[in-house]
Design a protein around this motif. Structure first.
Motif, PDB file in Angstrom:
ATOM      1  N   ALA A   1       0.841  -1.206   0.000  1.00  0.00           N
ATOM      2  CA  ALA A   1       0.000   0.000   0.000  1.00  0.00           C
ATOM      3  C   ALA A   1       0.870   1.248   0.000  1.00  0.00           C
ATOM      4  O   ALA A   1       0.574   2.222  -0.695  1.00  0.00           O
ATOM      5  CB  ALA A   1      -0.929  -0.011   1.206  1.00  0.00           C
ATOM      6  N   ASN A   2       1.958   1.240   0.758  1.00  0.00           N
ATOM      7  CA  ASN A   2       2.863   2.382   0.775  1.00  0.00           C
ATOM      8  C   ASN A   2       3.516   2.583  -0.584  1.00  0.00           C
ATOM      9  O   ASN A   2       3.660   3.721  -1.040  1.00  0.00           O
ATOM     10  CB  ASN A   2       3.943   2.199   1.845  1.00  0.00           C
ATOM     11  N   LEU A   3       3.900   1.503  -1.231  1.00  0.00           N
ATOM     12  CA  LEU A   3       4.518   1.621  -2.553  1.00  0.00           C
ATOM     13  C   LEU A   3       3.549   2.196  -3.574  1.00  0.00           C
ATOM     14  O   LEU A   3       3.923   3.035  -4.396  1.00  0.00           O
ATOM     15  CB  LEU A   3       5.044   0.272  -3.027  1.00  0.00           C
ATOM     16  N   GLN A   4       2.301   1.766  -3.513  1.00  0.00           N
ATOM     17  CA  GLN A   4       1.305   2.300  -4.438  1.00  0.00           C
ATOM     18  C   GLN A   4       1.068   3.776  -4.181  1.00  0.00           C
ATOM     19  O   GLN A   4       0.948   4.570  -5.106  1.00  0.00           O
ATOM     20  CB  GLN A   4      -0.003   1.519  -4.316  1.00  0.00           C
ATOM     21  N   PHE A   5       1.001   4.168  -2.906  1.00  0.00           N
ATOM     22  CA  PHE A   5       0.803   5.571  -2.544  1.00  0.00           C
ATOM     23  C   PHE A   5       1.971   6.428  -3.033  1.00  0.00           C
ATOM     24  O   PHE A   5       1.770   7.472  -3.648  1.00  0.00           O
ATOM     25  CB  PHE A   5       0.643   5.711  -1.029  1.00  0.00           C
ATOM     26  N   LEU A   6       3.188   5.965  -2.789  1.00  0.00           N
ATOM     27  CA  LEU A   6       4.369   6.732  -3.217  1.00  0.00           C
ATOM     28  C   LEU A   6       4.441   6.803  -4.742  1.00  0.00           C
ATOM     29  O   LEU A   6       4.817   7.838  -5.295  1.00  0.00           O
ATOM     30  CB  LEU A   6       5.635   6.086  -2.657  1.00  0.00           C
ATOM     31  N   ASN A   7       4.069   5.748  -5.408  1.00  0.00           N
ATOM     32  CA  ASN A   7       4.086   5.739  -6.861  1.00  0.00           C
ATOM     33  C   ASN A   7       3.111   6.785  -7.404  1.00  0.00           C
ATOM     34  O   ASN A   7       3.446   7.524  -8.331  1.00  0.00           O
ATOM     35  CB  ASN A   7       3.731   4.342  -7.393  1.00  0.00           C
ATOM     36  N   LYS A   8       1.928   6.881  -6.819  1.00  0.00           N
ATOM     37  CA  LYS A   8       0.961   7.885  -7.252  1.00  0.00           C
ATOM     38  C   LYS A   8       1.469   9.290  -6.973  1.00  0.00           C
ATOM     39  O   LYS A   8       1.288  10.190  -7.774  1.00  0.00           O
ATOM     40  CB  LYS A   8      -0.387   7.658  -6.573  1.00  0.00           C
TER      41      LYS A   8
END
Length: 58
Positions: free
Chosen positions: A45-52
């Motif tokens: 979830a953190n990776l997806q958030f940072l990617n966005k």
């Protein structure tokens, strides 16, 4: 919302003492299951958030 018209579930989760007890029980169960089992979910979830966030800035 009137307390008289609340469902039993809402009455429990809006009671600060019952909600605290429920949170402590869930936290205890998480320690027994092991955070290693659930930690990958938080990491992804953190990776997806940072990617966005990174893609918005570009």
């Amino acid at each position: 919302m009137d307390v008289e018209h609340m469902s039993p579930f809402l009455k429990i989760v809006t009671n600060k003492y019952a909600a605290t007890e429920l949170t402590l029980i869930l936290a205890y169960l998480l320690t027994k299951v092991g955070y290693a089992e659930i930690w990958p979910l938080f990491g992804s979830a953190n990776l997806q958030f940072l990617n966005k966030c990174w893609n918005k800035g570009a």
